[in-house]
Design a protein around this motif. Structure first.
Motif, mmCIF file in Angstrom:
data_model
loop_
_atom_site.group_PDB
_atom_site.id
_atom_site.type_symbol
_atom_site.label_atom_id
_atom_site.label_comp_id
_atom_site.label_asym_id
_atom_site.label_seq_id
_atom_site.Cartn_x
_atom_site.Cartn_y
_atom_site.Cartn_z
ATOM 1 N N GLU A 182 12.640 -5.179 -10.490
ATOM 2 C CA GLU A 182 11.744 -4.015 -10.537
ATOM 3 C C GLU A 182 11.447 -3.582 -9.099
ATOM 4 N N GLY A 183 11.182 -2.286 -8.920
ATOM 5 C CA GLY A 183 10.759 -1.809 -7.610
ATOM 6 C C GLY A 183 9.307 -2.198 -7.361
ATOM 7 N N TYR A 184 8.855 -2.037 -6.093
ATOM 8 C CA TYR A 184 7.471 -2.400 -5.760
ATOM 9 C C TYR A 184 6.557 -1.202 -5.938
ATOM 10 N N GLN A 185 5.358 -1.460 -6.437
ATOM 11 C CA GLN A 185 4.339 -0.431 -6.650
ATOM 12 C C GLN A 185 3.147 -0.724 -5.745
ATOM 13 N N PRO A 186 2.391 0.290 -5.424
ATOM 14 C CA PRO A 186 1.169 0.029 -4.649
ATOM 15 C C PRO A 186 0.305 -1.021 -5.364
ATOM 16 N N ASN A 187 -0.353 -1.849 -4.557
ATOM 17 C CA ASN A 187 -1.208 -2.951 -5.031
ATOM 18 C C ASN A 187 -0.435 -4.174 -5.554
ATOM 19 N N ASP A 188 0.920 -4.131 -5.565
ATOM 20 C CA ASP A 188 1.695 -5.350 -5.889
ATOM 21 C C ASP A 188 1.529 -6.343 -4.740
ATOM 22 N N VAL A 189 1.329 -7.613 -5.072
ATOM 23 C CA VAL A 189 1.259 -8.639 -4.017
ATOM 24 C C VAL A 189 2.679 -9.174 -3.819
ATOM 25 N N VAL A 190 3.188 -9.137 -2.608
ATOM 26 C CA VAL A 190 4.554 -9.598 -2.332
ATOM 27 C C VAL A 190 4.505 -10.780 -1.380
ATOM 28 N N ARG A 191 5.569 -11.586 -1.455
ATOM 29 C CA ARG A 191 5.688 -12.722 -0.536
ATOM 30 C C ARG A 191 6.900 -12.471 0.343
ATOM 31 N N ILE A 192 6.726 -12.720 1.629
ATOM 32 C CA ILE A 192 7.831 -12.506 2.570
ATOM 33 C C ILE A 192 8.306 -13.880 3.050
ATOM 34 N N LYS A 245 0.863 -1.198 0.000
ATOM 35 C CA LYS A 245 0.000 0.000 0.000
ATOM 36 C C LYS A 245 0.893 1.239 0.000
ATOM 37 N N LYS A 246 0.283 2.353 -0.365
ATOM 38 C CA LYS A 246 0.993 3.645 -0.307
ATOM 39 C C LYS A 246 1.541 3.850 1.085
ATOM 40 N N GLY A 247 2.806 4.318 1.204
ATOM 41 C CA GLY A 247 3.385 4.596 2.502
ATOM 42 C C GLY A 247 4.123 3.406 3.100
ATOM 43 N N ASP A 248 4.007 2.177 2.464
ATOM 44 C CA ASP A 248 4.747 1.010 2.975
ATOM 45 C C ASP A 248 6.232 1.199 2.709
ATOM 46 N N LYS A 249 7.048 0.503 3.548
ATOM 47 C CA LYS A 249 8.507 0.664 3.395
ATOM 48 C C LYS A 249 8.993 0.101 2.048
ATOM 49 N N GLU A 250 8.246 -0.850 1.465
ATOM 50 C CA GLU A 250 8.658 -1.455 0.188
ATOM 51 C C GLU A 250 8.681 -0.428 -0.943
ATOM 52 N N ILE A 251 7.857 0.608 -0.832
ATOM 53 C CA ILE A 251 7.761 1.593 -1.910
ATOM 54 C C ILE A 251 8.949 2.561 -1.865
ATOM 55 N N ASP A 252 9.597 2.650 -0.702
ATOM 56 C CA ASP A 252 10.795 3.487 -0.544
ATOM 57 C C ASP A 252 11.820 3.133 -1.628
ATOM 58 N N PRO A 253 12.347 4.130 -2.393
ATOM 59 C CA PRO A 253 13.315 3.820 -3.463
ATOM 60 C C PRO A 253 14.584 3.153 -2.932
ATOM 61 N N ASP A 254 14.897 3.357 -1.624
ATOM 62 C CA ASP A 254 16.087 2.715 -1.051
ATOM 63 C C ASP A 254 15.853 1.238 -0.715
ATOM 64 N N PHE A 255 14.557 0.827 -0.684
ATOM 65 C CA PHE A 255 14.253 -0.574 -0.337
ATOM 66 C C PHE A 255 14.698 -1.471 -1.492
ATOM 67 N N ASN A 256 15.192 -2.676 -1.155
ATOM 68 C CA ASN A 256 15.641 -3.629 -2.198
ATOM 69 C C ASN A 256 14.561 -3.859 -3.243
ATOM 70 N N HIS A 257 14.985 -3.915 -4.513
ATOM 71 C CA HIS A 257 14.050 -4.298 -5.576
ATOM 72 C C HIS A 257 13.798 -5.795 -5.510
ATOM 73 N N CYS A 258 12.767 -6.244 -6.226
ATOM 74 C CA CYS A 258 12.535 -7.694 -6.336
ATOM 75 C C CYS A 258 13.717 -8.290 -7.095
ATOM 76 N N ALA A 259 14.408 -9.249 -6.462
ATOM 77 C CA ALA A 259 15.642 -9.785 -7.047
ATOM 78 C C ALA A 259 15.364 -10.623 -8.290
ATOM 79 N N VAL A 260 14.110 -11.037 -8.482
ATOM 80 C CA VAL A 260 13.810 -11.902 -9.640
ATOM 81 C C VAL A 260 13.618 -11.051 -10.894
ATOM 82 N N CYS A 261 12.797 -9.999 -10.808
ATOM 83 C CA CYS A 261 12.519 -9.196 -12.006
ATOM 84 C C CYS A 261 13.264 -7.854 -12.011
#
Ligand SMILES: [Zn+2]
Ligand SMILES: [Zn+2]
Length: 225
Positions: free
Chosen positions: A166-176, A148-164
């Motif tokens: 790409e950075g994370y966008q709001p409404n992306d489903v992520v697995r932890i 969601k907007k404001g999550d730490k994943e959206i922060d540009p400094d947060f690690n991108h998805c190592a598979v694709c």
């Protein structure tokens, strides 16, 4: 004393021999009628009359002398097997036995090989199925979250998805994963299904979640084939 010379055929050997001995022949020579070889004559019940088969050529040679009114002296003695024949027979037996032994060994080896192969394939299929089931179970236990907007994943400094990458966008489903590494669900699920490890740190998710799968059996043994 006289020896009867008869051509093979028309009646049995027994009949020939009995007839010749009825005429007081001391021995009977039967010559073959079609081939140069001789055959074993069955002549049960002909008593002590000596009966020998000779080749057609030999018989005709004697016959040609008789037709010229010559007297032919015949002596019938117990022969010995020629040494050449003995060696031939011996080597034939040896070759046959070797061949049979070889055939038995090869068949046994082939049967053993196929049994091992079937057992190995079955064991591998079973362990792969178990691994696949365990992977599904483990993936089902992992946390997913919608960004969601404001999550730490959206922060540009947060690690991108190592598979694709790409950075994370709001409404992306992520697995932890248990190691806290985050990936797109779409990106990491196919990888987890196959490898059961975190693509970043190689953490085994089956071990981390306490889902143990026994390793495939007999692999080292069957690799020798
Ligand atoms: Zn991704
Ligand atoms: Zn990790």
């Amino acid at each position: 004393h006289w020896v009867a010379l008869l051509q093979r055929g028309n009646c049995t050997f027994k009949e020939k021999i009995l007839k010749a001995s009825a005429y007081n022949a001391s021995a009977v020579l039967v010559y073959n009628n079609s081939t140069e070889k001789t055959v074993k004559m069955g002549h049960d019940g002909t008593g002590d009359t000596v009966a020998v088969m000779i080749t057609e050529a030999y018989g005709r040679e004697i016959l040609s002398h008789l037709e010229r009114n010559l007297t032919v002296l015949v002596s019938v003695v117990v022969g010995q097997r020629g040494p050449t024949k003995n060696i031939n027979r011996g080597s034939l037996v040896f070759v046959s036995i070797s061949f049979i032994v070889l055939m038995i060994i090869s068949s046994a080896w082939l049967i053993f090989y196929f049994i091992q192969k079937i057992r190995y394939t079955n064991a591998r299929d079973r362990s792969q199925r178990r691994l696949g089931d365990a992977a599904k179970k483990a993936i089902g236990k992992l946390t997913t979250r919608t960004v969601k907007k404001g999550d730490k994943e959206i922060d540009p400094d947060f690690n991108h998805c190592a598979v694709c990458i790409e950075g994370y966008q709001p409404n992306d489903v992520v697995r932890i994963l248990p190691c806290k590494h985050v990936f797109h669900k779409m990106c990491v699920d196919p990888w987890l299904n196959e490898h059961c490890t975190c693509p970043m740190c190689k953490l085994n998710i089956l071990k981390a979640l306490g889902i143990m799968v026994s390793p495939p059996q007999n692999t080292s043994q069957t690799h020798t084939f």
